[in-house]
Design a protein around this motif. Structure first.
Motif, mmCIF file in Angstrom:
data_model
loop_
_atom_site.group_PDB
_atom_site.id
_atom_site.type_symbol
_atom_site.label_atom_id
_atom_site.label_comp_id
_atom_site.label_asym_id
_atom_site.label_seq_id
_atom_site.Cartn_x
_atom_site.Cartn_y
_atom_site.Cartn_z
ATOM 1 N N GLU A 176 1.033 -0.835 0.030
ATOM 2 C CA GLU A 176 0.162 -0.221 0.007
ATOM 3 C C GLU A 176 0.949 1.560 0.336
ATOM 4 N N ALA A 177 1.837 1.169 0.539
ATOM 5 C CA ALA A 177 3.168 2.703 0.760
ATOM 6 C C ALA A 177 3.457 2.288 -0.609
ATOM 7 N N LEU A 178 4.024 1.181 -1.539
ATOM 8 C CA LEU A 178 4.250 1.779 -3.071
ATOM 9 C C LEU A 178 3.359 2.177 -3.413
ATOM 10 N N LEU A 179 1.992 1.485 -3.435
ATOM 11 C CA LEU A 179 0.696 1.950 -4.435
ATOM 12 C C LEU A 179 0.327 3.557 -4.185
ATOM 13 N N PHE A 227 -0.837 14.672 6.734
ATOM 14 C CA PHE A 227 -2.597 14.199 6.769
ATOM 15 C C PHE A 227 -2.823 14.013 8.723
ATOM 16 N N GLU A 228 -3.880 14.022 9.507
ATOM 17 C CA GLU A 228 -4.416 14.295 10.991
ATOM 18 C C GLU A 228 -4.104 11.964 11.776
ATOM 19 N N ASP A 229 -4.924 11.152 10.572
ATOM 20 C CA ASP A 229 -4.685 10.497 10.593
ATOM 21 C C ASP A 229 -3.644 9.728 10.861
ATOM 22 N N ASN A 268 -0.145 8.545 7.465
ATOM 23 C CA ASN A 268 0.962 8.903 8.414
ATOM 24 C C ASN A 268 2.333 7.866 8.565
ATOM 25 N N GLN A 269 1.771 7.213 8.848
ATOM 26 C CA GLN A 269 2.311 5.772 8.897
ATOM 27 C C GLN A 269 2.740 5.434 7.057
ATOM 28 N N LEU A 270 1.818 4.792 6.227
ATOM 29 C CA LEU A 270 2.041 4.589 5.559
ATOM 30 C C LEU A 270 3.064 5.935 4.614
ATOM 31 N N LYS A 271 2.740 6.902 4.462
ATOM 32 C CA LYS A 271 4.297 7.916 4.124
ATOM 33 C C LYS A 271 4.945 7.779 4.456
ATOM 34 N N LYS A 272 5.345 7.403 5.542
ATOM 35 C CA LYS A 272 6.542 7.456 6.580
ATOM 36 C C LYS A 272 7.727 6.542 5.519
ATOM 37 N N SER A 312 -7.485 -3.984 3.757
ATOM 38 C CA SER A 312 -7.312 -3.643 5.101
ATOM 39 C C SER A 312 -8.251 -3.166 6.045
ATOM 40 N N ASP A 313 -8.483 -2.904 7.176
ATOM 41 C CA ASP A 313 -8.643 -2.393 7.909
ATOM 42 C C ASP A 313 -9.133 -0.857 8.128
ATOM 43 N N TYR A 314 -8.505 -0.419 7.647
ATOM 44 C CA TYR A 314 -8.354 1.521 7.555
ATOM 45 C C TYR A 314 -9.476 1.417 6.741
ATOM 46 N N TRP A 315 -9.286 1.311 5.190
ATOM 47 C CA TRP A 315 -10.024 1.658 4.590
ATOM 48 C C TRP A 315 -12.114 0.158 4.363
#
Length: 425
Positions: free
Chosen positions: A217-220, A231-233, A237-241, A313-316
């Motif tokens: 997901e981070a790559l995509l 982001f606030e969520d 932010n974890q994906l971005k890092k 995944s759970d976030y979505w």
């Protein structure tokens, strides 16, 4: 009068040949009409014509008026120096080769049966989206099935054209398969952005991280431009890092990230948002260790259909976009989406592979696959259903979509065996 109609008249010799003469009085007999030539140069190549019992071998050029020869600048083009017969509807001007020799010309305007012209004009002037609808019941099932099989193969080859650039030169079937998957994943609205994503995020990198959905997901999302904001969520932010880390690590492999504005959300149901499609794609890439092996070599339709029922995944589960919480809802590819995905990805890929390796069995697999999937229902298939056609499989629906778009709409009746059978009746 249209020039393509004259091509048909010449190709099938649909004119009165009794006492056929050139405009200069030379007796003409056709031994070979020649082969239709669709590239630059004369219309028919390798013709054999007798003029006053003298045999001429060369090309045949066709025009509405003989003066079109000069209007099209053929008198300056060396490709036309081998023309041995000029076939025209109306001879309004004598035509010569550059050396001054006259080009034998025959005029057809008084030699074609008017009922044939009337049939053709009726097809061309039809207001129906299927020009031959009024004659559909007169056409034999054999002519229909021949044409539908032809257009289906054309459709498979056309859909696979884009993937060729991802195979030829690299011999990388994984990348070609990945490109086809992403192209299909965009459905109609976001097809081009998904294809762009496949170009900047190579499958070789996907394979390195396919065992980790979070990294996928981070790559995509990173390459597609969705992680360029603040982001606030916690999750984005974890994906971005993670994306920043992967981007730096693989900067030599990755292309420039996309602009988020390339993606279309307007008029889409939230379940079809590109963000949800990307989350579903991550799951598909995780499920299939090798897209090529699963989709081509070890093809099993039921297994693919079952495995494609991926859950995000759970976030979505309670988001359709980053930082925009929504009502909790399970999200997974539905049966119609899976069907569309398979139709637009697997058969064209099988056709490309069959053509590339010269093994017809893979084209047979593509046909069998489409025959094993229920037909799509849309306004095009409804038009054929209204004509009495039984549309049961994706083979039928895909062929009819191609026939409608590439032959009926541009009224290419003379290139269609159904149209030809109506004219010949």
């Amino acid at each position: 009068m249209k020039e393509d109609f004259l091509h048909y008249v010449w190709r099938y010799q649909k004119f009165n040949k009794i006492d056929l003469e050139t405009t200069d009085g030379g007796l003409v007999k056709t031994i070979k009409t020649g082969f239709a030539h669709h590239n630059s140069g004369p219309d028919f190549q390798h013709a054999k014509i007798l003029v006053d019992e003298m045999e001429w071998n060369g090309a045949v050029e066709i025009h509405i008026k003989s003066s079109d020869w000069n209007r099209h600048h053929h008198h300056h083009d060396p490709n036309y120096e081998n023309v041995v017969l000029h076939v025209v509807w109306q001879n309004d001007k004598p035509i010569q080769h550059p050396d001054g020799s006259k080009i034998p010309t025959i005029e057809l305007k008084d030699r074609v049966d008017y009922t044939l012209i009337e049939k053709f004009e009726k097809l061309q002037n039809s207001q129906d989206e299927i020009p031959c609808a009024g004659h559909w019941f007169e056409v034999s099932d054999l002519h229909k099935s021949e044409m539908l099989e032809k257009v289906l193969v054309e459709r498979l080859h056309r859909k696979s054209e884009k993937a060729k650039t991802h195979f030829f030169g690299t011999q990388n079937w994984d990348q070609a398969s990945y490109f086809m998957l992403l192209s299909a994943m965009g459905f109609k609205v976001n097809q081009h952005p998904f294809e762009h994503l496949a170009e900047i995020l190579p499958y070789s990198l996907i394979k390195k991280y396919r065992a980790n959905v979070f990294q996928l997901e981070a790559l995509l999302f990173g390459c597609s431009g969705f992680l360029n904001s603040s982001f606030e969520d916690s999750y984005p932010n974890q994906l971005k890092k993670e994306w920043e880390f992967l981007k730096h690590k693989h900067q030599a492999t990755l292309g420039s990230p996309m602009n988020v504005h390339e993606w279309r959300f307007l008029r889409l149901r939230p379940a079809n948002f590109p963000t949800i499609r990307l989350a579903e794609l991550a799951q598909i890439l995780y499920i299939f260790p090798s897209i090529f092996d699963s989709f081509v070599i070890d093809l099993n339709l039921k297994s693919i259909q079952k495995r494609m029922k991926v859950k995000v995944s759970d976030y979505w589960l309670n988001h359709y976009q980053f930082d925009k919480e929504s009502k909790f809802r399970k999200k997974q590819l539905g049966e119609n989406s899976i069907k569309t995905l398979i139709i637009n990805c697997l058969p064209p890929l099988l056709a490309l592979y069959a053509n590339s390796v010269g093994e017809e069995k893979y084209m047979d697999k593509a046909i069998q696959l489409l025959n094993g999937i229920k037909a799509e229902k849309n306004y095009i298939t409804k038009k054929f259903s209204d004509l009495g056609e039984e549309i049961t499989s994706a083979f039928d629906s895909q062929a009819m979509i191609q026939l409608h778009n590439d032959y009926c709409q541009p009224k290419k009746c003379l290139d269609c065996s159904i149209g030809l059978s109506i004219l010949k009746a």
